[in-house]
Scaffold this motif. Sequence first.
Motif, short mmCIF file in Angstrom:
data_model
loop_
_atom_site.label_atom_id
_atom_site.label_comp_id
_atom_site.label_asym_id
_atom_site.label_seq_id
_atom_site.Cartn_x
_atom_site.Cartn_y
_atom_site.Cartn_z
N ARG B 108 62.52 74.73 75.68
CA ARG B 108 61.81 74.62 76.96
C ARG B 108 60.33 74.37 76.72
NH1 ARG B 108 59.44 78.05 81.54
NH2 ARG B 108 59.42 76.45 83.15
N MET B 109 59.80 74.89 75.63
CA MET B 109 58.39 74.63 75.28
C MET B 109 58.16 73.12 75.19
SD MET B 109 56.48 75.85 71.81
CE MET B 109 57.43 74.71 70.78
N ILE B 110 59.09 72.41 74.53
CA ILE B 110 58.96 70.95 74.39
C ILE B 110 59.09 70.29 75.77
CG2 ILE B 110 59.99 68.88 73.35
CD1 ILE B 110 60.89 70.61 71.02
N LEU B 111 60.03 70.79 76.58
CA LEU B 111 60.23 70.20 77.91
C LEU B 111 59.02 70.47 78.82
CD1 LEU B 111 64.02 71.07 78.53
CD2 LEU B 111 63.04 69.00 77.52
N ARG B 112 58.42 71.66 78.68
CA ARG B 112 57.22 71.96 79.46
C ARG B 112 56.09 71.02 79.05
NH1 ARG B 112 56.22 78.46 79.41
NH2 ARG B 112 54.13 77.70 79.91
N LEU B 113 55.98 70.82 77.75
CA LEU B 113 54.97 69.92 77.19
C LEU B 113 55.14 68.52 77.77
CD1 LEU B 113 52.91 70.72 75.06
CD2 LEU B 113 54.42 69.81 73.31
N ALA B 114 56.40 68.09 77.88
CA ALA B 114 56.71 66.73 78.33
C ALA B 114 56.51 66.56 79.83
CB ALA B 114 58.14 66.37 77.95
N ASN B 115 56.17 67.64 80.52
CA ASN B 115 55.88 67.51 81.95
C ASN B 115 54.42 67.89 82.22
OD1 ASN B 115 56.90 66.57 84.40
ND2 ASN B 115 57.33 68.63 85.16
N GLY B 116 53.63 67.87 81.15
CA GLY B 116 52.19 68.05 81.31
C GLY B 116 51.68 69.48 81.26
N LEU B 118 50.10 72.25 79.78
CA LEU B 118 49.32 72.44 78.55
C LEU B 118 49.43 73.87 78.00
CD1 LEU B 118 46.15 70.30 79.34
CD2 LEU B 118 48.16 69.68 77.99
N ASN B 119 49.95 74.81 78.81
CA ASN B 119 50.19 76.15 78.26
C ASN B 119 51.20 76.09 77.12
OD1 ASN B 119 48.60 77.77 80.23
ND2 ASN B 119 50.03 76.80 81.65
N ALA B 120 52.04 75.06 77.18
CA ALA B 120 53.02 74.90 76.11
C ALA B 120 52.36 74.47 74.80
CB ALA B 120 54.09 73.88 76.52
N VAL B 121 51.16 73.86 74.90
CA VAL B 121 50.43 73.53 73.67
C VAL B 121 50.02 74.82 72.98
CG1 VAL B 121 48.40 72.38 72.70
CG2 VAL B 121 49.60 71.36 74.66
N THR B 122 49.52 75.77 73.79
CA THR B 122 49.17 77.08 73.25
C THR B 122 50.40 77.71 72.60
OG1 THR B 122 47.86 77.25 75.26
CG2 THR B 122 47.90 79.17 73.83
N GLY B 123 51.53 77.61 73.31
CA GLY B 123 52.78 78.14 72.78
C GLY B 123 53.17 77.45 71.49
N LEU B 124 53.00 76.14 71.45
CA LEU B 124 53.37 75.37 70.25
C LEU B 124 52.55 75.83 69.04
CD1 LEU B 124 54.90 72.98 68.92
CD2 LEU B 124 53.05 71.49 69.69
N TRP B 265 48.74 85.53 75.17
CA TRP B 265 50.12 86.00 75.11
C TRP B 265 51.12 84.86 75.10
CZ3 TRP B 265 50.59 90.37 72.88
CH2 TRP B 265 49.46 91.20 72.88
N ASN B 266 50.71 83.68 75.56
CA ASN B 266 51.54 82.50 75.33
C ASN B 266 51.62 82.25 73.82
OD1 ASN B 266 52.39 81.67 77.88
ND2 ASN B 266 50.46 80.62 78.31
N PHE B 267 50.47 82.38 73.18
CA PHE B 267 50.40 82.16 71.74
C PHE B 267 51.19 83.23 70.98
CE2 PHE B 267 48.55 82.76 67.56
CZ PHE B 267 48.38 81.46 67.08
N MET B 268 50.91 84.50 71.30
CA MET B 268 51.54 85.60 70.56
C MET B 268 53.05 85.63 70.79
SD MET B 268 49.19 87.06 68.84
CE MET B 268 49.40 88.78 68.47
N GLY B 269 53.46 85.37 72.02
CA GLY B 269 54.90 85.36 72.32
C GLY B 269 55.62 84.34 71.45
N MET B 270 55.05 83.14 71.38
CA MET B 270 55.71 82.10 70.60
C MET B 270 55.54 82.31 69.09
SD MET B 270 57.58 80.44 72.51
CE MET B 270 58.18 79.01 71.62
N THR B 271 54.48 83.04 68.69
CA THR B 271 54.37 83.40 67.28
C THR B 271 55.57 84.25 66.88
OG1 THR B 271 51.97 83.39 67.44
CG2 THR B 271 52.90 84.51 65.53
N LEU B 272 55.88 85.21 67.76
CA LEU B 272 57.03 86.08 67.50
C LEU B 272 58.32 85.25 67.45
CD1 LEU B 272 58.22 88.89 67.11
CD2 LEU B 272 58.15 89.22 69.59
N VAL B 273 58.44 84.28 68.37
CA VAL B 273 59.63 83.42 68.39
C VAL B 273 59.73 82.61 67.09
CG1 VAL B 273 60.77 81.48 69.54
CG2 VAL B 273 59.71 83.28 70.91
#
Lengths: 91, 361
Positions: B108-116, B118-124, B265-273
């Motif tokens: 979903r991070m990739i799909l969020r990224l593909a719809n603009g 940018l919080n998904a960039v932080t997640g990435l 927490w977008n960053f930290m959450g995805m770090t854990l993932v």
Amino acid sequence: MDNKICIMTFHTTYNALNFEKALKREVIEVKLIPVPRDLSSSCGSAARFYLKDKEKALALAKEYNIELDELYERETEAEKPSLLERLLKKK
Amino acid sequence: MSSRLQIILSGLMVGKLGTILVLFGNPVNMGVCVACFYRDIAGSVGLHQAGVVQYIRPEIIGFILGAFIISKMKGEFRVRGGSSPIIRFLLGFFLMIGALVFLGCPLRMILRLANGDLNAVTGLFGYVAGIFVGIQFIKQGFSLGRSVKQKPVGGYTMPLFAVVLLALLLLRPAFITFSTEGPGAAAAPIWMALGAGLLIGGVLQRTRLCTAGGFRDAILIKDYHFMWGLIAIFVANLAGNLIFNFEAFNLGFEGQPIAHTDHLWNFMGMTLVGLTAVLLGGCPLRQTILASEGDTDAIITVVGLVAGAAFAHNFGLASSPAGSTFNGQVAVMIGLAVTLGIAVLSTQTSVSMERGVKSNV
């Protein structure tokens, strides 16, 4: 003979990394790749090297106590590096 | 067909189906989200009571049955397991906590990224950071141990689970809850979601596409095979969104659907993932495929994911569009601590690269 390659699989990525390290230390050409799909449905790492280096590679693995899984021999030359790989190498 | 073409085509297919499922009713930027869908299933069967995220997602049933059928047909259904099951449960559990603090699995991070979004960039960035940390442990000898061949019966747990879910979805007995509002109520028609799931499950069993494996191989062994598939997911989904749903495309951080702007927490959450996924050897989607082809360790991981989802909503750990919660932040820190502890304790340092030194493997 020169184009024939070997694919070695391992139980852990750590073994694959150590195998690569051991071969590179003896200047034997080796590349880690995802396990080819036709060999396994798993997604670990395998090592690819030339058949001519097989005996040397096996001896090195034994010498360094690196646990191996299976060895496969292939007739064809491995795939050429992709455009992305070539671009990244240039950097 | 070359293997590179196959992985690109399978990525394009996943990205494209992501667009189509949203057009036909799935929540925005959630055409396919493995974490979200297990969370919805957990809610639907009463494991948590978050009313807006309860639905038996047919996509999950499709992933499982698609991968199961193809692996059976190809003689690749092999029942194996025994590689630290309880550790895998814990890693799956905390993976889900991280994903629900970010609000989405890596797909979903990739799909969020593909719809603009940018919080998904932080997640990435967080995801790659987590994978990078995990790789350092792999380089030092991290392993959860070898799996061994097991009796066939255990391997059928997953397809059976899928069939039971399908029956519950179609029969809708009184004890099953389906959301009437919120993301849980947004769903593509059952036959379409099931069909898309079957297709993705079958194709991914063949190509092994994995969001964690893509980054791991690129960083660890400089191999970009799976990365091509991830790029293809992004490209196909971006193109689909721009062509078919341009009004919904929204570049920026604010006002993104089912997302929040809590950058740390977008960053930290995805770090854990990222960390848990690389230690497990695959993202939630890949774990689902493995579980369906007889890998009982992956089944335990999926059980961990479902348990994590239930906990996340029962104890207020999951984020909402309003942001992350204090409980969620604490849970992510506990998750990182536990995962790092597991990584340290599962890393063997006794193997020496000195010649002739006996290893203790």
